[in-house]
Every structure is written in C-alpha cells, then in structure tokens.
Design an enzyme around this catalytic site. Structure first.
Site, PDB file in Angstrom:
ATOM      1  N   LYS A 256     -63.649 -10.209   3.882  1.00 51.93           N
ATOM      2  CA  LYS A 256     -63.246  -9.133   3.051  1.00 51.93           C
ATOM      3  C   LYS A 256     -63.186  -7.869   3.632  1.00 51.93           C
ATOM      4  O   LYS A 256     -62.288  -6.850   3.285  1.00 51.93           O
ATOM      5  CB  LYS A 256     -63.977  -9.127   1.958  1.00 51.93           C
ATOM      6  CG  LYS A 256     -63.909 -10.364   0.928  1.00 51.93           C
ATOM      7  CD  LYS A 256     -62.521 -10.510   0.445  1.00 51.93           C
ATOM      8  CE  LYS A 256     -62.340  -9.344  -0.604  1.00 51.93           C
ATOM      9  NZ  LYS A 256     -60.888  -9.595  -1.238  1.00 51.93           N
TER      10      LYS A 256
ATOM     11  N   ASP B 141     -49.109 -19.418  -2.279  1.00 52.63           N
ATOM     12  CA  ASP B 141     -50.158 -19.824  -1.772  1.00 52.63           C
ATOM     13  C   ASP B 141     -50.361 -18.771  -0.477  1.00 52.63           C
ATOM     14  O   ASP B 141     -49.572 -18.892   0.422  1.00 52.63           O
ATOM     15  CB  ASP B 141     -49.963 -21.269  -1.129  1.00 52.63           C
ATOM     16  CG  ASP B 141     -51.567 -21.689  -0.737  1.00 52.63           C
ATOM     17  OD1 ASP B 141     -52.225 -20.938  -0.086  1.00 52.63           O
ATOM     18  OD2 ASP B 141     -51.572 -23.084  -0.517  1.00 52.63           O
TER      19      ASP B 141
ATOM     20  N   TYR C  98     -67.745 -14.793   4.552  1.00 53.18           N
ATOM     21  CA  TYR C  98     -66.804 -14.146   3.231  1.00 53.18           C
ATOM     22  C   TYR C  98     -66.883 -12.637   3.395  1.00 53.18           C
ATOM     23  O   TYR C  98     -65.839 -12.028   3.474  1.00 53.18           O
ATOM     24  CB  TYR C  98     -67.505 -14.662   2.123  1.00 53.18           C
ATOM     25  CG  TYR C  98     -66.973 -13.961   0.824  1.00 53.18           C
ATOM     26  CD1 TYR C  98     -65.536 -14.099   0.332  1.00 53.18           C
ATOM     27  CD2 TYR C  98     -67.612 -13.063   0.021  1.00 53.18           C
ATOM     28  CE1 TYR C  98     -65.033 -13.334  -0.773  1.00 53.18           C
ATOM     29  CE2 TYR C  98     -67.367 -12.394  -0.815  1.00 53.18           C
ATOM     30  CZ  TYR C  98     -66.007 -12.483  -1.415  1.00 53.18           C
ATOM     31  OH  TYR C  98     -65.528 -11.857  -2.396  1.00 53.18           O
TER      32      TYR C  98
END
Length: 299
Positions: free
Chosen positions: A142, A49, A138
């Site tokens: 990235k 995770d 988002y």
C-alpha cells in the site's frame, strides 16, 4: 462530475457509490464481478480485475472519467506474506497504471491507503508527515501504491483510513457479533489501539475531497481512540449481549503477518485544509446499531 470508483463490491466502495450518486454525480463502478451489484440511479458498472493489468487502461479510457477514486485493494494481510507478487501486482502495479492515466489526463485521483503503512511504534497518533515504515507485505504494497500516486498523479489525495466497518462486509464489528451467536466468552487483544471508523461517516468526506482541489495526504478516521478489547466491550454493551470479554496480548496470536500495535492516526490535516473531522467512534458505533435495526437495544 463523472467519477470512476474501483472496488465497488467492497464495504467502502459500495457505500461510496451511494454517497456520490445521492450527490448527483455520474458514477462508473468497477469490480471483479458486477452481476451481484444493486442498481442505483446514476451508477453503471464495469468488470475489472486489477490483476489483469492490460485491461485497466482500456477500462479507464472507455469510462472517460473526470476523476477517479481508487478503493480496490488486495487486503488479505496474512495471505499476502505468501502471495507477495500478487499483492504488489494489485496494490502497486495496478495503482501505478491508474495514477499515470490520471496524470496524463490531468484529473484528480483519490487513493485510499491504510494505517498499516506505519510500524505502530510508540503511543502518539501518527501524523501525515511521519515517515512510513510498514511491518508486513500488505502495508509495504500500500505504501508502494502511495508512492506511485505521488509520483505520477499531481492532482492526488492519499487518504489513510483505520479500522473501518459497515453493516455489510467482513470487519471486526460484524465478526464480534457473529461470534457472539455461538460463544459466551471471547478473548480480545488489549495492546492494539486505533479509531473504529464507520464507513457512512467516511464516504461524505471522500466525496467532499474529490470535489475540491485541496490535494495532499490525509488521515481520516472517527475521532478518539480505543483498544480492540475496549471496542469489543462497547459492541456487546450496546447490543446487550451476555458475552464475557477476556483481555489478551497480541503476542498470543500467531498470524503470519506482523501487525502494528499503534494504529492511531492524527486527523488534524483535515481541519487545516478546510474539511471537517469525523464524529467520535462511540457515536459512529451507536449509529451502526441503529442501521442494523437494533435500536430497541439502545434505549
């Protein structure tokens, strides 16, 4: 090669490990859950995770890979606006740990990024030298991951991809087909443009990259461009489904995250560096329907 691949329960990672396995590589796949993953020759699985950042380095050291392909990502674009810390923890912090490991071990790292690092302005395809300017959390996370890879992993590939889909997983193509089961009319945006990218076309390219030393930033997508509206029309034409598609502008949708309208990616860097461009998006979509046993509809 011994290759560690993160996010193998996602639609890209799950297809990629099959491609690498068939090419004779030894693959270690990581995912939050591994009990539901299919057994493949030459592939082993490890639970990871990425939000548990103290676990990342031990997993990498235990796997002792010759290369890493980092596909895992926080991808809930709208929810990211409210979960910024979690999004950056996954897409930036975890990526930085992986990049530092690869840099210290002097091994290649391939990081899959997104067209969302750009603001979607204009109409020309974005090149690998254009400066990113993300519109949402988002995309910003990235891009932060890209910067970490560039800084800490000298032997890196940053591969920006666009509008990906496969038989399995949540994607635009599967969503359209699912909605067609209950609706005969759908509204689809006409002002978002990109390249629908069939993942089985993409994964052989990623495999070729990780076997090479042609490091750098790349854009990888099926050739050609279309709007979401045009893509929906082609989906229902190939599937021979009696769905009426109504054109609508993206301003009619009120998502929490701003989305770029121009997601066109210029893929010329592939050819410049000795890789092959991917087939047309229409050809990829046709083969998608063959894979889901709808070939009889294509005759």
């Amino acid at each position: 090669m011994r290759i560690l691949v993160t996010g193998v329960n996602g639609q890209l990672g799950s297809e990629l490990i099959q491609t690498l396995s068939k090419s004779g590589h030894t693959v270690i796949g990581t995912a939050r859950r591994t009990d539901t993953l299919s057994s493949l020759p030459g592939v082993s699985y490890t639970v990871l995770d990425l939000t548990e950042t103290d676990r990342i380095l031990p997993v990498l050291e235990g796997a002792a890979p010759d290369a890493v392909i980092h596909c895992a990502s926080y991808v809930a674009v709208d929810r990211a606006e409210e979960e910024k810390k979690l999004c950056f923890l996954t897409n930036e912090t975890a990526t930085e740990i992986i990049a530092k490991y690869c840099g210290q071990k002097d091994i290649p790292l391939l990081y899959t990024s997104t067209d969302y690092v750009f603001d979607g302005s204009g109409e020309r395809p974005f090149t690998t030298t254009d400066i990113p300017n993300p519109l949402n959390v988002y995309g910003a996370s990235k891009y932060a991951g890209e910067l970490a890879v560039s800084r800490f992993a000298p032997k890196h590939f940053i591969v920006r991809i666009c509008w990906t889909y496969a038989v399995n997983g949540t994607n635009f193509v599967n969503t359209m087909l699912s909605l067609a089961n209950t609706r005969d009319t759908l509204s689809v945006v006409t002002d978002q443009f990109g390249s629908p990218t069939y993942i089985p076309d993409l994964t052989p390219l990623l495999g070729d990259m990780i076997e090479s030393d042609r490091y750098g930033i790349y854009h990888a997508a099926n050739s050609g461009y279309c709007s979401r509206y045009e893509l929906a029309l082609e989906i229902f034409r190939l599937a021979k489904l009696p769905v009426t598609v109504l054109p609508i502008e993206s301003s009619a949708f009120h998502g929490k995250a701003h989305r770029p309208k121009n997601c066109r990616l210029n893929t010329d860097a592939l050819v410049t560096n000795g890789f092959s461009k991917l087939p047309s998006w229409q050809d990829g979509l046709r083969r998608f329907f063959c894979e889901v046993n709808l070939w009889e509809n294509l005759q």
